[in-house]
Design a protein around this motif. Structure first.
Motif, PDB file in Angstrom:
ATOM      1  N   PRO A   4       0.833  -1.207   0.000  1.00 18.24           N
ATOM      2  CA  PRO A   4       0.000   0.000   0.000  1.00 18.24           C
ATOM      3  C   PRO A   4       0.868   1.258   0.000  1.00 18.24           C
ATOM      4  CG  PRO A   4      -0.196  -1.172   2.096  1.00 18.24           C
ATOM      5  CD  PRO A   4       0.645  -2.010   1.202  1.00 18.24           C
ATOM      6  N   PRO A   5       0.430   2.304  -0.688  1.00 10.31           N
ATOM      7  CA  PRO A   5       1.239   3.526  -0.775  1.00 10.31           C
ATOM      8  C   PRO A   5       1.237   4.338   0.520  1.00 10.31           C
ATOM      9  CG  PRO A   5      -0.821   3.836  -1.927  1.00 10.31           C
ATOM     10  CD  PRO A   5      -0.773   2.386  -1.506  1.00 10.31           C
ATOM     11  N   GLY A  48      -1.317  -0.723  16.461  1.00  7.48           N
ATOM     12  CA  GLY A  48      -1.589   0.686  16.220  1.00  7.48           C
ATOM     13  C   GLY A  48      -1.464   1.073  14.761  1.00  7.48           C
ATOM     14  N   CYS A  49      -1.449   0.077  13.867  1.00  3.10           N
ATOM     15  CA  CYS A  49      -1.249   0.332  12.431  1.00  3.10           C
ATOM     16  C   CYS A  49      -2.549   0.234  11.652  1.00  3.10           C
ATOM     17  CB  CYS A  49      -0.247  -0.671  11.859  1.00  3.10           C
ATOM     18  SG  CYS A  49       1.403  -0.492  12.551  1.00  3.10           S
ATOM     19  N   CYS A  50      -2.593   0.946  10.553  1.00  7.79           N
ATOM     20  CA  CYS A  50      -3.732   0.892   9.643  1.00  7.79           C
ATOM     21  C   CYS A  50      -3.181   0.948   8.218  1.00  7.79           C
ATOM     22  CB  CYS A  50      -4.675   2.057   9.905  1.00  7.79           C
ATOM     23  SG  CYS A  50      -6.177   2.016   8.919  1.00  7.79           S
ATOM     24  N   LEU A  51      -3.527  -0.052   7.434  1.00  2.00           N
ATOM     25  CA  LEU A  51      -3.059  -0.165   6.047  1.00  2.00           C
ATOM     26  C   LEU A  51      -4.252  -0.281   5.111  1.00  2.00           C
ATOM     27  CD1 LEU A  51      -0.381  -2.953   6.625  1.00  2.00           C
ATOM     28  CD2 LEU A  51       0.059  -0.515   6.428  1.00  2.00           C
ATOM     29  N   GLY A  52      -4.006  -0.089   3.846  1.00  9.60           N
ATOM     30  CA  GLY A  52      -5.000  -0.426   2.823  1.00  9.60           C
ATOM     31  C   GLY A  52      -6.149   0.530   2.635  1.00  9.60           C
ATOM     32  N   MET A  53      -6.022   1.784   3.092  1.00 11.15           N
ATOM     33  CA  MET A  53      -7.121   2.717   2.872  1.00 11.15           C
ATOM     34  C   MET A  53      -7.136   3.273   1.460  1.00 11.15           C
ATOM     35  SD  MET A  53      -7.976   4.743   6.350  1.00 11.15           S
ATOM     36  CE  MET A  53      -6.489   5.696   6.411  1.00 11.15           C
ATOM     37  N   ILE A  54      -6.034   3.111   0.732  1.00 15.30           N
ATOM     38  CA  ILE A  54      -5.979   3.568  -0.650  1.00 15.30           C
ATOM     39  C   ILE A  54      -5.032   2.650  -1.426  1.00 15.30           C
ATOM     40  CG2 ILE A  54      -4.104   5.226  -0.233  1.00 15.30           C
ATOM     41  CD1 ILE A  54      -5.578   7.100  -2.275  1.00 15.30           C
ATOM     42  N   ARG A  56      -2.620   1.823  -4.920  1.00 16.67           N
ATOM     43  CA  ARG A  56      -1.612   2.547  -5.701  1.00 16.67           C
ATOM     44  C   ARG A  56      -2.242   3.343  -6.849  1.00 16.67           C
ATOM     45  NH1 ARG A  56       2.827   4.545  -4.533  1.00 16.67           N
ATOM     46  NH2 ARG A  56       3.437   2.673  -3.434  1.00 16.67           N
ATOM     47  N   GLU A  57      -3.237   2.783  -7.522  1.00 18.29           N
ATOM     48  CA  GLU A  57      -3.857   3.454  -8.674  1.00 18.29           C
ATOM     49  C   GLU A  57      -4.578   4.737  -8.277  1.00 18.29           C
ATOM     50  OE1 GLU A  57      -4.495   0.074  -7.980  1.00 18.29           O
ATOM     51  OE2 GLU A  57      -2.782  -0.431  -9.242  1.00 18.29           O
ATOM     52  N   ASP A  58      -5.139   4.771  -7.069  1.00 18.08           N
ATOM     53  CA  ASP A  58      -5.886   5.947  -6.619  1.00 18.08           C
ATOM     54  C   ASP A  58      -5.015   6.973  -5.898  1.00 18.08           C
ATOM     55  OD1 ASP A  58      -8.260   4.930  -7.653  1.00 18.08           O
ATOM     56  OD2 ASP A  58      -8.709   3.843  -5.804  1.00 18.08           O
ATOM     57  N   PHE A  59      -3.762   6.642  -5.663  1.00 20.43           N
ATOM     58  CA  PHE A  59      -2.836   7.514  -4.946  1.00 20.43           C
ATOM     59  C   PHE A  59      -2.209   8.483  -5.944  1.00 20.43           C
ATOM     60  CE2 PHE A  59       1.044   8.011  -2.122  1.00 20.43           C
ATOM     61  CZ  PHE A  59       0.352   8.521  -1.038  1.00 20.43           C
ATOM     62  N   THR A  60      -2.966   9.490  -6.300  1.00 16.70           N
ATOM     63  CA  THR A  60      -2.560  10.442  -7.338  1.00 16.70           C
ATOM     64  C   THR A  60      -2.097  11.753  -6.703  1.00 16.70           C
ATOM     65  OG1 THR A  60      -4.840  11.201  -7.520  1.00 16.70           O
ATOM     66  CG2 THR A  60      -4.151   9.439  -9.024  1.00 16.70           C
ATOM     67  N   PRO A  61      -1.382  12.578  -7.450  1.00 12.31           N
ATOM     68  CA  PRO A  61      -0.949  13.863  -6.885  1.00 12.31           C
ATOM     69  C   PRO A  61      -2.134  14.676  -6.386  1.00 12.31           C
ATOM     70  CG  PRO A  61       0.227  13.429  -8.924  1.00 12.31           C
ATOM     71  CD  PRO A  61      -0.843  12.375  -8.807  1.00 12.31           C
ATOM     72  N   GLY A  62      -1.923  15.345  -5.270  1.00  6.86           N
ATOM     73  CA  GLY A  62      -2.973  16.176  -4.695  1.00  6.86           C
ATOM     74  C   GLY A  62      -2.786  16.348  -3.204  1.00  6.86           C
ATOM     75  N   MET A  63      -3.768  16.999  -2.588  1.00  2.00           N
ATOM     76  CA  MET A  63      -3.738  17.239  -1.150  1.00  2.00           C
ATOM     77  C   MET A  63      -4.647  16.219  -0.457  1.00  2.00           C
ATOM     78  SD  MET A  63      -4.300  20.777   0.985  1.00  2.00           S
ATOM     79  CE  MET A  63      -3.215  21.610  -0.155  1.00  2.00           C
ATOM     80  N   TYR A  64      -4.114  15.613   0.600  1.00  2.95           N
ATOM     81  CA  TYR A  64      -4.808  14.570   1.356  1.00  2.95           C
ATOM     82  C   TYR A  64      -4.862  14.957   2.830  1.00  2.95           C
ATOM     83  CZ  TYR A  64      -4.089  11.485  -2.651  1.00  2.95           C
ATOM     84  OH  TYR A  64      -4.106  10.924  -3.896  1.00  2.95           O
ATOM     85  N   LYS A  65      -5.797  14.335   3.542  1.00  6.18           N
ATOM     86  CA  LYS A  65      -5.786  14.442   4.997  1.00  6.18           C
ATOM     87  C   LYS A  65      -6.206  13.108   5.587  1.00  6.18           C
ATOM     88  CE  LYS A  65     -10.419  16.208   6.075  1.00  6.18           C
ATOM     89  NZ  LYS A  65     -11.176  17.305   6.678  1.00  6.18           N
ATOM     90  N   VAL A  66      -5.628  12.829   6.736  1.00  4.19           N
ATOM     91  CA  VAL A  66      -6.029  11.673   7.538  1.00  4.19           C
ATOM     92  C   VAL A  66      -6.658  12.230   8.806  1.00  4.19           C
ATOM     93  CG1 VAL A  66      -5.269   9.628   8.785  1.00  4.19           C
ATOM     94  CG2 VAL A  66      -4.206  10.215   6.605  1.00  4.19           C
ATOM     95  N   ARG A  67      -7.847  11.732   9.118  1.00  2.85           N
ATOM     96  CA  ARG A  67      -8.550  12.166  10.328  1.00  2.85           C
ATOM     97  C   ARG A  67      -8.531  11.017  11.326  1.00  2.85           C
ATOM     98  NH1 ARG A  67     -13.525  15.749  11.700  1.00  2.85           N
ATOM     99  NH2 ARG A  67     -14.365  14.640  13.505  1.00  2.85           N
ATOM    100  N   GLN A  97       5.730   7.250  -4.702  1.00  4.77           N
ATOM    101  CA  GLN A  97       6.328   7.164  -3.370  1.00  4.77           C
ATOM    102  C   GLN A  97       5.430   6.383  -2.412  1.00  4.77           C
ATOM    103  OE1 GLN A  97       5.365  11.705  -2.923  1.00  4.77           O
ATOM    104  NE2 GLN A  97       6.412  11.074  -1.074  1.00  4.77           N
ATOM    105  N   ARG A  98       6.021   5.918  -1.341  1.00  4.31           N
ATOM    106  CA  ARG A  98       5.300   5.234  -0.269  1.00  4.31           C
ATOM    107  C   ARG A  98       5.506   6.046   0.996  1.00  4.31           C
ATOM    108  NH1 ARG A  98       5.136   1.841   3.823  1.00  4.31           N
ATOM    109  NH2 ARG A  98       3.761   0.053   3.806  1.00  4.31           N
ATOM    110  N   LEU A  99       4.408   6.352   1.692  1.00  3.00           N
ATOM    111  CA  LEU A  99       4.482   7.171   2.898  1.00  3.00           C
ATOM    112  C   LEU A  99       4.059   6.380   4.123  1.00  3.00           C
ATOM    113  CD1 LEU A  99       2.917  10.541   1.707  1.00  3.00           C
ATOM    114  CD2 LEU A  99       5.318   9.888   1.786  1.00  3.00           C
ATOM    115  N   HIS A 100       4.748   6.654   5.223  1.00  3.34           N
ATOM    116  CA  HIS A 100       4.390   6.084   6.522  1.00  3.34           C
ATOM    117  C   HIS A 100       4.117   7.260   7.455  1.00  3.34           C
ATOM    118  CE1 HIS A 100       4.119   3.101   9.632  1.00  3.34           C
ATOM    119  NE2 HIS A 100       4.946   3.809  10.387  1.00  3.34           N
ATOM    120  N   LEU A 101       2.839   7.438   7.821  1.00  5.34           N
ATOM    121  CA  LEU A 101       2.416   8.548   8.667  1.00  5.34           C
ATOM    122  C   LEU A 101       2.383   8.068  10.113  1.00  5.34           C
ATOM    123  CD1 LEU A 101      -0.498  10.963   7.914  1.00  5.34           C
ATOM    124  CD2 LEU A 101      -0.051  10.155  10.196  1.00  5.34           C
ATOM    125  N   ASN A 102       3.129   8.727  10.974  1.00  3.35           N
ATOM    126  CA  ASN A 102       3.201   8.391  12.394  1.00  3.35           C
ATOM    127  C   ASN A 102       2.497   9.459  13.204  1.00  3.35           C
ATOM    128  OD1 ASN A 102       5.341   6.084  12.443  1.00  3.35           O
ATOM    129  ND2 ASN A 102       6.144   7.648  11.068  1.00  3.35           N
TER     130      ASN A 102
END
Length: 116
Positions: A4-5, A48-54, A56-67, A97-102
């Motif tokens: 997952p991205p 405490g991990c969460c994967l698979g919310m998006i 690779r195909e839908d991970f396009t350039p733009g602004m995102y937020k995690v709530r 790219q692949r991101l890991h949000l902590n």
């Protein structure tokens, strides 16, 4: 790449434990309407991990937020927090790219960082 991205990790620093069963949602800003569109929801696991919310195909350039729904998490522990929720906003410029949000949380503060 099939991984997952975006991966998310939440730690309860006050208790020194993973933040288990926290509701999390992912949103992307619609540039046409200037509104946030929900892309997926998840729940943190025993680490405490969460994967698979998006994918690779839908991970396009733009602004995102995690709530992060912190209020219900703290209530599940019979505790309170001054933050009813936490939103982390970030921009994707390179979709490969692949991101890991902590997110590190306590009842009165939070700290976040993103690794790529």
């Amino acid at each position: 790449n099939s991984s997952p991205p975006l991966s998310i990790h939440v730690l309860n620093t006050g208790g020194g434990i993973p933040a288990i069963k926290m509701d999390v949602s992912l949103h992307r800003l619609s540039s046409e309407l200037i509104i946030w569109n929900m892309l997926g929801v998840g729940l943190t696991d025993e680490n405490g991990c969460c994967l698979g919310m998006i994918n690779r195909e839908d991970f396009t350039p733009g602004m995102y937020k995690v709530r992060f729904e912190t209020s219900s998490y703290w209530e599940s522990l019979c505790l309170t927090s001054i933050h009813p929720y936490i939103e982390v906003v970030f921009t994707i410029r390179r979709p490969e790219q692949r991101l890991h949000l902590n997110l590190l949380i306590s009842g009165t503060s939070y700290y976040t960082y993103i690794e790529s």
